[in-house]
Design an enzyme around this catalytic site. Sequence first.
Site, PDB file in Angstrom:
ATOM      1  N   LEU A 210     -21.650  -5.450 -45.608  1.00  0.00           N
ATOM      2  CA  LEU A 210     -22.521  -6.076 -45.201  1.00  0.00           C
ATOM      3  C   LEU A 210     -22.804  -6.285 -43.921  1.00  0.00           C
ATOM      4  O   LEU A 210     -23.592  -7.549 -43.249  1.00  0.00           O
ATOM      5  CB  LEU A 210     -23.208  -7.114 -45.947  1.00  0.00           C
ATOM      6  CG  LEU A 210     -24.007  -6.681 -47.785  1.00  0.00           C
ATOM      7  CD1 LEU A 210     -23.447  -7.360 -48.991  1.00  0.00           C
ATOM      8  CD2 LEU A 210     -25.003  -6.436 -47.264  1.00  0.00           C
TER       9      LEU A 210
ATOM     10  N   ASP B  58     -15.075  -4.399 -49.422  1.00  0.00           N
ATOM     11  CA  ASP B  58     -16.069  -4.120 -49.874  1.00  0.00           C
ATOM     12  C   ASP B  58     -17.878  -4.668 -49.897  1.00  0.00           C
ATOM     13  O   ASP B  58     -17.600  -4.624 -48.837  1.00  0.00           O
ATOM     14  CB  ASP B  58     -15.790  -5.452 -51.691  1.00  0.00           C
ATOM     15  CG  ASP B  58     -15.610  -6.433 -51.403  1.00  0.00           C
ATOM     16  OD1 ASP B  58     -15.838  -6.973 -50.343  1.00  0.00           O
ATOM     17  OD2 ASP B  58     -14.560  -7.651 -51.978  1.00  0.00           O
ATOM     18  N   SER B  59     -18.325  -4.889 -50.181  1.00  0.00           N
ATOM     19  CA  SER B  59     -19.783  -5.376 -50.067  1.00  0.00           C
ATOM     20  C   SER B  59     -19.167  -6.480 -48.649  1.00  0.00           C
ATOM     21  O   SER B  59     -20.612  -6.427 -48.078  1.00  0.00           O
ATOM     22  CB  SER B  59     -20.150  -5.963 -51.310  1.00  0.00           C
ATOM     23  OG  SER B  59     -19.815  -6.869 -51.932  1.00  0.00           O
ATOM     24  N   ILE B  60     -18.854  -7.330 -48.936  1.00  0.00           N
ATOM     25  CA  ILE B  60     -18.692  -8.080 -48.272  1.00  0.00           C
ATOM     26  C   ILE B  60     -18.099  -7.317 -46.258  1.00  0.00           C
ATOM     27  O   ILE B  60     -18.974  -7.808 -45.513  1.00  0.00           O
ATOM     28  CB  ILE B  60     -17.706  -9.585 -48.347  1.00  0.00           C
ATOM     29  CG1 ILE B  60     -18.544 -10.295 -49.567  1.00  0.00           C
ATOM     30  CG2 ILE B  60     -17.609 -10.799 -47.213  1.00  0.00           C
ATOM     31  CD1 ILE B  60     -17.192 -11.322 -49.915  1.00  0.00           C
TER      32      ILE B  60
END
Length: 310
Positions: free
Chosen positions: A33, A28-30
């Site tokens: 990023l 996901d975003s982790i």
Amino acid sequence: MSDVINKKRKSNPPSAPFRRSKVVLLGDSITQLSFSAKLSGWGTYIADVYQRRCDVFNRGMSGYNTDWYLQYLSTEEGKYDVFDSLTNNGVEDGVSDVKLVTIFFGANDQSCEKLNRRHHVPLPKFQSNLKEIVNLCRENYGEKVRIVLITPPPVHHDSRLKYQVDRYGDKATGELERNMELASQYSEAVKAVAKELGYPCLNIYQSMQDSEPGAGEKWSKYLSDGLHLSAEGNIFVGKELKKLIDEVYPEITINPCPYTELTGNWGNSATKGGEAFGSEKGMGPWHDEIDHTEAEKSFQEHTNKKMKTA
């Protein structure tokens, strides 16, 4: 003419020792990023470690839970993006150019059903989704692909509440849609799936807390908003992942030169890669292996070494 050349390239791909290996990051975003230079992303840490030996591909999707990620993989776009475009040399005897896959979900799935029904995925479904993602990786990257499952990080309550106020002001609910209890449950779920399927698990939920024991929740420094990783947190995850790879997949680890800690450089001639890369030295001869008076001979010797390790 260009079409003829392209067709020729596709029908005659280089043999395995001459192809650069790949590492794929799913999440996901982790994960998305993790390529952030501003945040010293853990994906950039791994790309630094594997420079010249592996290309690292980030397939993190911000805001996605495992339900949505599987839906993406079921589309023509998603299948090509995550699988087909990374295995264009095919899979032979259960092996492809993809040497390692990280599967890093849970931060969205663990959302409280009452407060964030949109992202919430029940624990049993979350676990079955992880298993399906693993199976898809084995089907598309080869059954021998190395996989690491990563737990979601701990959640720092005070930081999450502050983030709410900073972002929403008077509209902040003061309720935590993600919390330590849920993070613990979903982390245990990841661990259970990894154990059942026989893959290693990087338990950052626990290791972050263990690294900063005692009062004060000092481990909160690893989180930028109580949920996502800060620069310190990204470096922490990168180092922990490298350490785990050293332990469980030594054939794809990178052994630093004696001066790595001094120079911070993983990509020089004194470093060595595991046997799974086809050559412990990486792609192309290192500059100090090239005799400038007989450069062609140096490149041929490098090629011969690669052929022997194939």
